[in-house]
Each structure stands twice: as C-alpha cells, then as structure tokens.
Design an enzyme around this catalytic site. Structure first.
Site, PDB file in Angstrom:
ATOM      1  N   LEU A   1       0.811  -1.220   0.000  1.00  0.00           N
ATOM      2  CA  LEU A   1       0.000   0.000   0.000  1.00  0.00           C
ATOM      3  C   LEU A   1       0.844   1.269   0.000  1.00  0.00           C
ATOM      4  O   LEU A   1       0.575   2.186  -0.789  1.00  0.00           O
ATOM      5  CB  LEU A   1      -0.977  -0.025   1.170  1.00  0.00           C
ATOM      6  CG  LEU A   1      -2.050  -1.114   1.032  1.00  0.00           C
ATOM      7  CD1 LEU A   1      -2.854  -1.234   2.312  1.00  0.00           C
ATOM      8  CD2 LEU A   1      -2.967  -0.816  -0.137  1.00  0.00           C
TER       9      LEU A   1
ATOM     10  N   VAL B   1      -8.473  -0.447   2.235  1.00  0.00           N
ATOM     11  CA  VAL B   1      -8.071  -1.848   2.367  1.00  0.00           C
ATOM     12  C   VAL B   1      -6.996  -2.030   3.434  1.00  0.00           C
ATOM     13  O   VAL B   1      -6.384  -1.070   3.901  1.00  0.00           O
ATOM     14  CB  VAL B   1      -7.582  -2.413   1.013  1.00  0.00           C
ATOM     15  CG1 VAL B   1      -8.684  -2.346  -0.011  1.00  0.00           C
ATOM     16  CG2 VAL B   1      -6.356  -1.655   0.516  1.00  0.00           C
ATOM     17  N   GLU B   2      -6.746  -3.293   3.797  1.00  0.00           N
ATOM     18  CA  GLU B   2      -5.799  -3.661   4.857  1.00  0.00           C
ATOM     19  C   GLU B   2      -6.156  -2.986   6.187  1.00  0.00           C
ATOM     20  O   GLU B   2      -5.281  -2.597   6.957  1.00  0.00           O
ATOM     21  CB  GLU B   2      -4.348  -3.291   4.458  1.00  0.00           C
ATOM     22  CG  GLU B   2      -3.816  -4.058   3.273  1.00  0.00           C
ATOM     23  CD  GLU B   2      -3.462  -5.488   3.598  1.00  0.00           C
ATOM     24  OE1 GLU B   2      -3.713  -5.908   4.741  1.00  0.00           O
ATOM     25  OE2 GLU B   2      -2.964  -6.188   2.716  1.00  0.00           O
ATOM     26  N   GLY B   3      -7.438  -2.821   6.436  1.00  0.00           N
ATOM     27  CA  GLY B   3      -7.895  -2.152   7.651  1.00  0.00           C
ATOM     28  C   GLY B   3      -8.156  -0.686   7.360  1.00  0.00           C
ATOM     29  O   GLY B   3      -7.261   0.042   6.933  1.00  0.00           O
TER      30      GLY B   3
END
Length: 786
Positions: free
Chosen positions: A340, A458-460
């Site tokens: 990210l 995304v990814e939390g």
C-alpha cells in the site's frame, strides 16, 4: 587487611540484609497493592488480541518511544539497494509491462488488463517476486518488491494491484513461511510461473476490519475424499472484497475451526485456521466481480456451504490448525509495509512530476501558474509530502529486508503514507482544475483521484488503524516495561508474579520520572540541552534535538495516560489516536532525515527536508497539545501541558520562504526532480499524455527567453504602428519585423503545439450509452495555431 574486613562486614552483614529487608517491605507494602489494583484495571484480553499485540517485532519505533532515541543506530541502518538482477528487472521487464498497458483502454474498453499484459507478467514471474529462487521464483528483496510496485502504480492501478497482491499477504507468503515441504514443492513453483493465480479470502461482510471476528467456520469431521473416508473439515464461508478472486485458481481461506467431537484432541474450539483450496474444488463458489471506483483489478466475493476438504488443505498441515491468526499477524507487515505505501507513493510521484511540469507549461496573465503564490503553496506541499512518503517507503522496506516484521511501523506507513498521498492527489487536482475533472485519454490524473480511497480502505480502514492500532499496539510493544508488566501480572505463581512485577514497576517509575524531568528541562531551556552521539549535518542538527525533546514528551505523556486511564484507554480512541499521531510524526521525520543522509546530503533537497520535518514537528506538537486539552482529568491535562510546553508552543508550520525553491525544482528538469520521482514510468510514445508533458516542459523553458524578448518589444511600442499590431499572433509579427529569427519562431510554434496538446480536454459524442462512444474522441488538436 583491617579495611577489607570492615568492608566485608558492612557489605555482607549490614548493606545487603538491609537492602533485602527494604525491598521485601516495599514489595509487601507498596508493590503488592499496586499489583492487585493493576490486575483489576488491566483490560481483559482475548487470545486473538494477545497474539495481535505480540505479533511481529519492534524496531526504530521503540527508540522513538523510549524518550532518548539513539540517532547513531538510525544512521547505522543499511541503506536498501537493488542487486544487479533486481535493477535489470526494473529497467527491462517492468518497463515492458508498463508499455503493454494503456490506462484509458483498460478502464473504458477492456475492463481488465489486456491478455498480452497478463501473459507477460506470468511469464516474467511478476507474481513470484517473493518466492525463493529454489522454488522457481525471483527471490527479490522487499525493497525490490517496493520499487516494482511503485513504478507499476505510476502507469495503471490494475497492473500494480494484480502484481502486488500475490506478493503480499496471501497463499505465497504464507506457504513460504509455514507450508509443509510437500505444499511448498507443489504450489510455490506453480505460483511463481503464474500457472496458479492466488487470492486470499479473509474479509467477511459481518466482520469487516475485525478479522478476528470472522463468522466463517469449519467443523472437523469424517467424509469421503477421492473415494476414501478420511478425517477432514466441513467449511462454510461468505467473503467479499477479495482481490483476484474472479480470476484466481487457488483460494487462500481463513475461517474459525471447531472440533466438537474431539477428533483431533481435547480442544473443542481450535481457532482461526488458514487453508488452500483449489478453485475447482467441489462446492467452491466465486461470485461476480466488484467494481472498485473504476479500478479494473479483479475483485469479488467467494462463498461455500459445508464444503468438505481434507486436513492437508491447511497451510502447514494439521499441526497448524488454529494457528491462522498468528500467521496472519506475523505476515501482515508485507501488505502494510510494502504494497500500500508503494502503490500510493507511485500515485504521488506521478502527480508531482506531471503537475509540476503543468504548472510551468500552463500560463495565465502571461505568467506560468506555478509562479502564483497560491499555486506555489499547494505545489510545495505536494513536493514535501511526496519526499516524506518516499522516505517512509524506503526505510520501512529496508526494515523488512533486515528481517524485521514491523507491526507498528507497518501501521504507521499504511495510514500516514496513504493519507498524505490522498492530500497530494487532491492538491494536484486543484492545480490542474478542469483538465483533471474531464476524463479521457489525455487526462493523466483523473483515475488516481478516483482510486486513491481504495488504498485508504483496504488492509484495515484508516480510521481504525489510527484510532486503535498505532498507539494501542505501539504503546504496549514499544514501551520497555508495559508488556513485561502485563506478562508478570498474568503469571500463575503469585510469588514469582509479585517479584517480577515489583522489579519492573520500580524500573518503570524511574524511567517515567527521568522522562518527566527531561521533558520539563527541555521545555524550560530548549532542545539544545540534548547532546547527540552521532555527527549530524549542521543544517539538520536542530531537528534531531527537537525530535528527542518530543520523544521524551511522548514517553512521559503515554505513561501518565496509561496510568490514569487504565483499561478505559481502549475506549478513549481520540486520545489514543493523537498519541499515535505523535509517534507517527516522529517516525516520518526520522525517515526524512535518514533519506537526506542516504542521498549524500544533497543541498538541493534541503527545502524538501526542512518543510517535511518542520511540518512533522508542528503536527506532533499539535497532537500533544490536543491530548492535554482534551484529557479527561483536566488537572492532569493542565500539568502535562505545563511540563511539556511551559513557555507555550515551540514549533511553527514551515515558513512560506521554503515554497519557492521547492517549486522551482519541480517545474524544471533536473536531478532533484528525477530523484523525487525516480519510480515514474516515462512512456516513449510521443502521443502519451505523460510523454507530451515531458516534451512540453522542455520547450516551455526554451521558449521563455524568446517570449521575454517579444514582451519587451511590446512594452517599448515596437509593434504599435504596424497595420497588424492588433493580431493575436504577435510572434508572427515579430518574425516579419525581424525582431526574432525564423528558428525562434519555430521554437514558439512547437511550444504552442505541445502546450495546447497538454491543456487539451477530450470530448465525446453526446450519447455515451454505447461503449463504442469512448473510441470516438474528437481530435481537437488538429490545426492548432502557434
């Protein structure tokens, strides 16, 4: 001899027994009641929370939390570099992959990567960058992985995401770390060659970012597999947002496993488990694709109802049943540390390079818009943010290559890099205005603006990352005593628990007291009281001292906060978020200073360094002051405020004077601009919008002296008495009157043609319902006048 006897008598007969008696008295009278109270206020912690907190490693962030960072340690960290093989891949295969993709075609016509691009990234093992060479992968470093993703992101999001997901948290990484020899030897070569395309199904509609609460479950049971009755699992799941699910051939699956009949042992609830399931396995359902903000990477749901599968599908085999949460937490650093930050830094680099040039090419009131102070302020902010984000990306990838699994740092990188990238792209859109909001093949920024929220989510989700994770995990992992004290409290033996807690608690008191005194002293007398153990560049020396001062303030304020709030701090998300912001700003500033040193103290980078670090210092101070102002106990909040900033605020936002030198670097070709945007893919096709901007910038700068000559003639009235004096084409008039040469006129004509192409906005037929309409773009670039 007599003196020795006296000394022995006092040491053995007086001091040691006295010390022991005093310590025993302290343990019983003071430490024991505190231990009892500590057990009450310590918030209950589930096994998944415990594993999440203890997962990964702590690194430089622990120094920043200590109150006395060892700056020499920071400077001693090796600078990540590419091997010859990795550099060759970046220069050749990555360039070719970018050349195979046209963003407009992907997002409006193909709705996917072209077949040639898919085939190429499979053949060249883009999907196996993290897989060791012994299994047929490329075996690249984390830094090389980051460099590749950053460059791909400057071309097309579907290309970048399709490559980064198989190299991030998923089947490949989990197999490398936890797979059985049989699983590794079978699957890893197939994943490396692209014969298998992986997807990892974690997110549930009902759990969202709380992966520990997934409702998907499996039950250990007997069933028929390949004609034989075996011990296996019957699993049901319903997942969404699963990247590459629509095209995957191998599904990684996370679910909660139960053993109600005790077929594996006495434990009924085994826990979160990760399995590998072939897409064509009976009962596996891949749903229709999602449509994430016009990004054409494959993404969609997957479901299964009571799907029987053998225990051998578990990653690592039956022995790893129930270990999935630990596996996920230990491997999550790659997604947050590499994928990210890299993809969003790519967007930032593209925005800075193209918009910096645009600000020189585009003129209003006969002046490049980048010379207007309003534009200057925004463009300079873009440059400083991009410099800081790139520094974080490089340093964090370097940590992974050093063998770290930086759970706290990865959260900082994920949140703050994606948020700053959002700011960069938003600022870029403000500068280019109407050019940015009208989509078309010539729009080089519109899709980045649309898709930047994907990395935020995304990814939390970022709100969760900021308010719960960075400080919530960082305070426990980075603090030299908190986690050890928590472990001491949980010891079964009360004598051992009290003994360890007593020792740790009083060491903690000393640690906190020292930080409190240093915080007050630095507040009263300034950061110059700190001495540094490394030879900092004179131009950045003050920043190390300022960061040391804020580090002490953070450590002291965190101790007071945790002591006064106890378990309720979990619910005080605003306080937790602000203290996490302080830690994050210290980390980002550290990365910027490290980058400046790694680049050889390039003087032309100093304006970027000054602006980035000064902004970090100001933001950290703001977060500390907001924490004090909003402290639940107003008296404690006031005391913290007076101790940390007795004379008022110490740090100001970066001055306006830094903006002009930053903008000048961004608005002209040069080594600084090239270093800042080193990962940008620069197309060779002269018709590509990014290529056109690069050409137009060169000609815009070449034409400026000729324009200045004509403008001076206008002021002097040279053209006033000519019959065509009112013409808009004053350059043609100048060449006819021999005020400029034919070559200079041709230079202006070329500049004008390229400028008009850059500012050109695409238009379409009125009826856009027919997809073919996107092919019918009127070329208004024909017949442009010089």
């Amino acid at each position: 001899m007599f003196a020795g006897a006296i000394n022995k008598f006092f040491c053995q007969e007086v001091y040691v027994p006295l010390f022991c008696r005093l310590r025993n008295w302290r343990k019983k009278t003071i430490s024991a009641p505190i231990l009892k109270a500590f057990k009450k206020i310590l918030p209950p912690m589930s096994s998944t929370e415990k594993e999440a907190i203890e997962a990964g490693t702590v690194w430089w962030e622990a120094d920043l939390f200590s109150g006395r960072p060892d700056w020499q340690k920071l400077m001693n960290y090796p600078v990540p570099v590419l091997s010859k093989r990795e550099q060759a891949f970046l220069d050749n295969e990555v360039e070719q992959a970018c050349a195979l993709v046209d963003d407009w075609t992907v997002t409006t016509q193909d709705m996917d990567l072209p077949d040639a691009a898919w085939q190429y990234i499979k053949e060249k093992k883009f999907l196996g960058m993290i897989i060791p060479q012994e299994y047929g992968g490329l075996g690249f470093s984390a830094f090389a992985h980051s460099e590749v993703i950053t460059k791909l992101s400057t071309r097309n999001s579907a290309l970048a995401v399709s490559v980064m997901v198989p190299n991030s948290l998923g089947p490949g990484e989990l197999l490398v770390h936890y797979g059985t020899p049989e699983q590794k030897s079978y699957y890893l070569p197939r994943l490396a060659s692209g014969q298998e395309i992986p997807a990892f199904a974690l997110t549930s509609p009902w759990a969202g970012s709380d992966a520990a609460a997934i409702p998907d479950s499996g039950v250990v049971c007997k069933g028929v597999w390949e004609g034989k009755e075996i011990l296996g699992m019957r699993v049901s799941w319903d997942k969404r947002y699963i990247t590459l699910a629509p095209v995957c051939t191998l599904l990684g699956l996370a679910f909660r496993l139960y053993d109600p009949d005790g077929l594996l042992g006495d434990q009924k609830e085994i826990g979160i488990t990760c399995a590998l399931v072939p897409r064509n396995h009976p009962g596996v359902e891949i749903g229709r694709r999602h449509f994430p903000l016009n990004a054409m990477f494959m993404n969609g749901p997957t479901r299964g109802k009571e799907v029987f599968m053998p225990l051998s599908f578990i990653i690592g085999g039956p022995d790893m049943a129930g270990q999935g949460w630990r596996m996920l937490m230990e491997c999550l650093a790659a997604g947050r540390s590499i994928s990210l930050p890299s993809s969003t830094v790519g967007m930032s680099q593209l925005a800075v390079r193209t918009v910096g040039a645009y600000a020189r090419i585009r003129k209003q009131f006969k002046l490049p818009i980048g010379r207007f102070e309003g534009i200057e302020e925004v463009l300079a902010r873009m440059g400083a943010n991009t410099y800081a984000c790139n520094a974080v990306r490089i340093m964090t990838a370097g940590a992974v290559d050093l063998g770290e699994k930086p759970s706290v740092v990865s959260s900082i990188a994920k949140y703050h890099v994606t948020e700053r990238a959002r700011s960069v792209v938003n600022d870029a859109m403000d500068i280019i205005g109407g050019k940015g909001i009208c989509l078309g093949p010539s729009n080089f920024l519109g899709r980045a603006y649309q898709q930047i929220p994907i990395g935020i989510t995304v990814e939390g989700a970022n709100i969760l990352t900021r308010s719960l994770i960075i400080f919530g995990q960082g305070a426990i992992r980075c603090h030299p005593y908190i986690l050890k004290e928590m472990q001491a409290v949980q010891e079964a033996d009360p004598v051992s628990a009290l003994d360890n807690f007593d020792r740790l608690f009083w060491q903690h008191i000393g640690f906190s007291t020292r930080n409190g005194l240093r915080t007050l002293a630095s507040g009263l007398f300034g950061a110059r009281i700190f001495t540094l153990r490394h030879q900092a560049a004179p131009e950045t020396l003050r920043y190390y001292r300022d960061l040391t001062r804020l580090s002490g303030a953070l450590a002291f304020m965190a101790d007071v906060t945790m002591l006064s709030m106890g378990g309720s701090l979990k619910r005080r998300e605003k306080i937790s978020a602000r203290l996490g912001d302080v830690l994050a700003q210290l980390y980002m500033a550290s990365c910027v200073l490290k980058q400046y040193e790694s680049n050889g103290r390039q003087q032309d980078e100093l304006p970027f360094v000054h602006k980035a670090v000064q902004q970090c210092l100001f933001d950290a101070q703001t977060a500390l002051l907001k924490t004090c102002r909003n402290f639940p106990n107003r008296a404690i909040g006031l005391l913290l405020r007076l101790l940390s900033f007795p004379w008022g605020t110490s740090f100001s936002p970066p001055p306006d004077a830094l903006d002009r030198p930053i903008c000048e670097q961004l608005m002209q070709p040069g080594s600084t601009r090239d270093r800042l945007t080193a990962n940008c893919y620069l197309p060779t096709d002269p018709e590509d919008p990014v290529s056109t901007i690069e050409q137009a910038l060169v000609y815009a700068i070449k034409a400026e002296p000729v324009e200045a000559k004509i403008r001076q003639d206008e002021k002097n009235g040279i053209f006033n008495h000519h019959p065509d004096a009112n013409t808009r084409d004053i350059a043609r008039l100048a060449v006819e009157m021999n005020r400029i040469s034919a070559e200079e006129y041709e230079l202006l004509a070329t500049r004008n043609r390229l400028r008009d192409t850059v500012i050109h906005v695409d238009d379409f037929p009125n009826d856009l319902r027919n997809p073919a309409a996107f092919m019918n773009i009127r070329n208004t670039r024909q017949g442009d006048r010089p």
